[in-house]
Design a protein around this motif. Structure first.
Motif, PDB file in Angstrom:
ATOM      1  N   ALA A 130       6.005   4.328   3.590  1.00 14.25           N
ATOM      2  CA  ALA A 130       7.287   3.753   3.202  1.00 14.25           C
ATOM      3  C   ALA A 130       8.415   4.595   3.789  1.00 14.25           C
ATOM      4  O   ALA A 130       8.431   5.819   3.632  1.00 14.25           O
ATOM      5  N   ALA A 131       9.340   3.918   4.432  1.00 10.12           N
ATOM      6  CA  ALA A 131      10.521   4.585   4.992  1.00 10.12           C
ATOM      7  C   ALA A 131      11.681   4.426   4.030  1.00 10.12           C
ATOM      8  O   ALA A 131      11.902   3.349   3.470  1.00 10.12           O
ATOM      9  N   SER A 132      12.424   5.516   3.852  1.00  9.42           N
ATOM     10  CA  SER A 132      13.589   5.476   2.969  1.00  9.42           C
ATOM     11  C   SER A 132      14.731   6.275   3.590  1.00  9.42           C
ATOM     12  O   SER A 132      14.513   7.102   4.468  1.00  9.42           O
ATOM     13  N   GLY A 133      15.927   6.025   3.093  1.00  3.82           N
ATOM     14  CA  GLY A 133      17.105   6.717   3.613  1.00  3.82           C
ATOM     15  C   GLY A 133      18.184   5.707   3.951  1.00  3.82           C
ATOM     16  O   GLY A 133      18.127   4.544   3.561  1.00  3.82           O
ATOM     17  N   THR A 134      19.153   6.161   4.733  1.00  4.59           N
ATOM     18  CA  THR A 134      20.282   5.297   5.082  1.00  4.59           C
ATOM     19  C   THR A 134      19.920   4.458   6.308  1.00  4.59           C
ATOM     20  O   THR A 134      20.559   4.546   7.356  1.00  4.59           O
ATOM     21  N   ILE A 135      18.942   3.613   6.129  1.00  5.31           N
ATOM     22  CA  ILE A 135      18.356   2.838   7.227  1.00  5.31           C
ATOM     23  C   ILE A 135      19.172   1.585   7.510  1.00  5.31           C
ATOM     24  O   ILE A 135      19.507   0.845   6.591  1.00  5.31           O
ATOM     25  N   VAL A 136      19.447   1.378   8.783  1.00  2.00           N
ATOM     26  CA  VAL A 136      20.083   0.145   9.216  1.00  2.00           C
ATOM     27  C   VAL A 136      19.032  -0.816   9.767  1.00  2.00           C
ATOM     28  O   VAL A 136      19.017  -1.986   9.419  1.00  2.00           O
ATOM     29  N   SER A 137      18.164  -0.282  10.608  1.00  3.99           N
ATOM     30  CA  SER A 137      17.163  -1.135  11.232  1.00  3.99           C
ATOM     31  C   SER A 137      15.968  -0.296  11.665  1.00  3.99           C
ATOM     32  O   SER A 137      16.117   0.866  12.029  1.00  3.99           O
ATOM     33  N   ILE A 138      14.774  -0.921  11.630  1.00 10.27           N
ATOM     34  CA  ILE A 138      13.553  -0.271  12.097  1.00 10.27           C
ATOM     35  C   ILE A 138      12.945  -1.111  13.210  1.00 10.27           C
ATOM     36  O   ILE A 138      12.695  -2.302  13.015  1.00 10.27           O
ATOM     37  N   ALA A 154      10.958  -6.102   4.352  1.00 12.54           N
ATOM     38  CA  ALA A 154      11.840  -6.017   3.188  1.00 12.54           C
ATOM     39  C   ALA A 154      11.673  -4.689   2.462  1.00 12.54           C
ATOM     40  O   ALA A 154      12.609  -4.198   1.824  1.00 12.54           O
ATOM     41  N   LYS A 155      10.473  -4.112   2.562  1.00 10.84           N
ATOM     42  CA  LYS A 155      10.187  -2.846   1.882  1.00 10.84           C
ATOM     43  C   LYS A 155      10.191  -1.658   2.843  1.00 10.84           C
ATOM     44  O   LYS A 155       9.910  -0.534   2.425  1.00 10.84           O
ATOM     45  N   ASN A 156      10.469  -1.915   4.116  1.00 10.50           N
ATOM     46  CA  ASN A 156      10.432  -0.841   5.128  1.00 10.50           C
ATOM     47  C   ASN A 156       9.107  -0.084   5.073  1.00 10.50           C
ATOM     48  O   ASN A 156       9.072   1.151   5.153  1.00 10.50           O
ATOM     49  N   THR A 157       8.034  -0.822   4.956  1.00  7.34           N
ATOM     50  CA  THR A 157       6.712  -0.236   4.766  1.00  7.34           C
ATOM     51  C   THR A 157       5.728  -0.778   5.801  1.00  7.34           C
ATOM     52  O   THR A 157       5.753  -1.969   6.112  1.00  7.34           O
ATOM     53  N   VAL A 158       4.890   0.132   6.302  1.00  5.68           N
ATOM     54  CA  VAL A 158       3.840  -0.249   7.231  1.00  5.68           C
ATOM     55  C   VAL A 158       2.501   0.123   6.614  1.00  5.68           C
ATOM     56  O   VAL A 158       2.398   1.123   5.887  1.00  5.68           O
ATOM     57  N   TYR A 159       1.501  -0.689   6.891  1.00  9.59           N
ATOM     58  CA  TYR A 159       0.170  -0.498   6.329  1.00  9.59           C
ATOM     59  C   TYR A 159      -0.855  -0.406   7.458  1.00  9.59           C
ATOM     60  O   TYR A 159      -0.657  -0.943   8.539  1.00  9.59           O
ATOM     61  N   LEU A 160      -1.957   0.267   7.152  1.00  5.09           N
ATOM     62  CA  LEU A 160      -3.080   0.289   8.073  1.00  5.09           C
ATOM     63  C   LEU A 160      -4.347   0.071   7.261  1.00  5.09           C
ATOM     64  O   LEU A 160      -4.750   0.935   6.489  1.00  5.09           O
ATOM     65  N   GLN A 161      -4.931  -1.107   7.412  1.00  9.40           N
ATOM     66  CA  GLN A 161      -6.201  -1.418   6.770  1.00  9.40           C
ATOM     67  C   GLN A 161      -7.317  -0.986   7.702  1.00  9.40           C
ATOM     68  O   GLN A 161      -7.404  -1.458   8.831  1.00  9.40           O
ATOM     69  N   MET A 162      -8.145  -0.071   7.232  1.00  5.95           N
ATOM     70  CA  MET A 162      -9.211   0.485   8.058  1.00  5.95           C
ATOM     71  C   MET A 162     -10.560   0.081   7.472  1.00  5.95           C
ATOM     72  O   MET A 162     -10.889   0.477   6.347  1.00  5.95           O
ATOM     73  N   ASN A 163     -11.306  -0.704   8.206  1.00  3.08           N
ATOM     74  CA  ASN A 163     -12.630  -1.155   7.787  1.00  3.08           C
ATOM     75  C   ASN A 163     -13.697  -0.585   8.718  1.00  3.08           C
ATOM     76  O   ASN A 163     -13.395  -0.132   9.817  1.00  3.08           O
ATOM     77  N   SER A 164     -14.926  -0.647   8.266  1.00  2.00           N
ATOM     78  CA  SER A 164     -16.062  -0.168   9.072  1.00  2.00           C
ATOM     79  C   SER A 164     -15.790   1.219   9.635  1.00  2.00           C
ATOM     80  O   SER A 164     -15.995   1.482  10.833  1.00  2.00           O
ATOM     81  N   LEU A 165     -15.343   2.096   8.777  1.00  4.03           N
ATOM     82  CA  LEU A 165     -14.972   3.432   9.215  1.00  4.03           C
ATOM     83  C   LEU A 165     -16.167   4.208   9.743  1.00  4.03           C
ATOM     84  O   LEU A 165     -17.292   4.057   9.246  1.00  4.03           O
ATOM     85  N   LYS A 166     -15.887   5.035  10.751  1.00  2.00           N
ATOM     86  CA  LYS A 166     -16.905   5.859  11.385  1.00  2.00           C
ATOM     87  C   LYS A 166     -16.522   7.332  11.251  1.00  2.00           C
ATOM     88  O   LYS A 166     -15.339   7.661  11.111  1.00  2.00           O
ATOM     89  N   PRO A 167     -17.490   8.225  11.332  1.00  2.00           N
ATOM     90  CA  PRO A 167     -17.163   9.658  11.253  1.00  2.00           C
ATOM     91  C   PRO A 167     -16.126  10.071  12.302  1.00  2.00           C
ATOM     92  O   PRO A 167     -15.295  10.953  12.022  1.00  2.00           O
ATOM     93  N   GLU A 168     -16.143   9.446  13.459  1.00  2.00           N
ATOM     94  CA  GLU A 168     -15.166   9.801  14.495  1.00  2.00           C
ATOM     95  C   GLU A 168     -13.745   9.343  14.181  1.00  2.00           C
ATOM     96  O   GLU A 168     -12.812   9.683  14.908  1.00  2.00           O
ATOM     97  N   ASP A 169     -13.570   8.582  13.110  1.00  2.00           N
ATOM     98  CA  ASP A 169     -12.222   8.231  12.650  1.00  2.00           C
ATOM     99  C   ASP A 169     -11.597   9.342  11.818  1.00  2.00           C
ATOM    100  O   ASP A 169     -10.413   9.262  11.465  1.00  2.00           O
TER     101      ASP A 169
END
Length: 120
Positions: A23-31, A74-89
């Motif tokens: 989540a990004a916060s602060g005096t943000i105008v645009s991302i 709207a929430k200035n938030t980015v997600y990363l869904q990680m499936n089938s994870l491997k040890p090299e991740d």
């Protein structure tokens, strides 16, 4: 000033899943772009995935088909869904965002990093 706060890292067995949030916060105008990078011990930081404000995505070849990046503008938030994870991740995962504020033009900002460990 802009702060990026990550969450969702942890320890998981190979084949499992994790979801990272930033989540990004602060005096943000645009991302513009938001993204995830990772750095394993002894390695350079590498791109994992990015997403534009319009939703265009890019992925490292090593995660294609397993990871999905998304964002909530709207929430200035980015997600990363990680499936089938491997040890090299296994790595520290960093959030990145290109942000303009009321005081500055677009600049790169980074989160503090969150550890992801995948056991075999």
């Amino acid at each position: 000033q802009v702060q990026l706060v990550e969450s969702g890292g942890g320890l998981v067995q190979a084949g499992g899943s994790l979801r990272l949030s930033c989540a990004a916060s602060g005096t943000i105008v645009s991302i513009r772009h938001m993204g995830w990078y990772r750095q394993a011990p002894g390695n350079q930081r590498e791109l994992v995935a990015t997403i534009t404000s319009g939703g265009t995505t890019t992925y490292a070849d090593s995660v294609k088909g397993r990871f999905t990046i998304s964002r909530d503008n709207a929430k200035n938030t980015v997600y990363l869904q990680m499936n089938s994870l491997k040890p090299e991740d296994t790595a520290v995962y960093y959030c990145n965002a290109v942000v303009s504020t009321i005081a500055t033009w677009y600049k790169d900002y980074w989160g503090q990093g969150t550890q992801v460990t995948v056991s075999s």
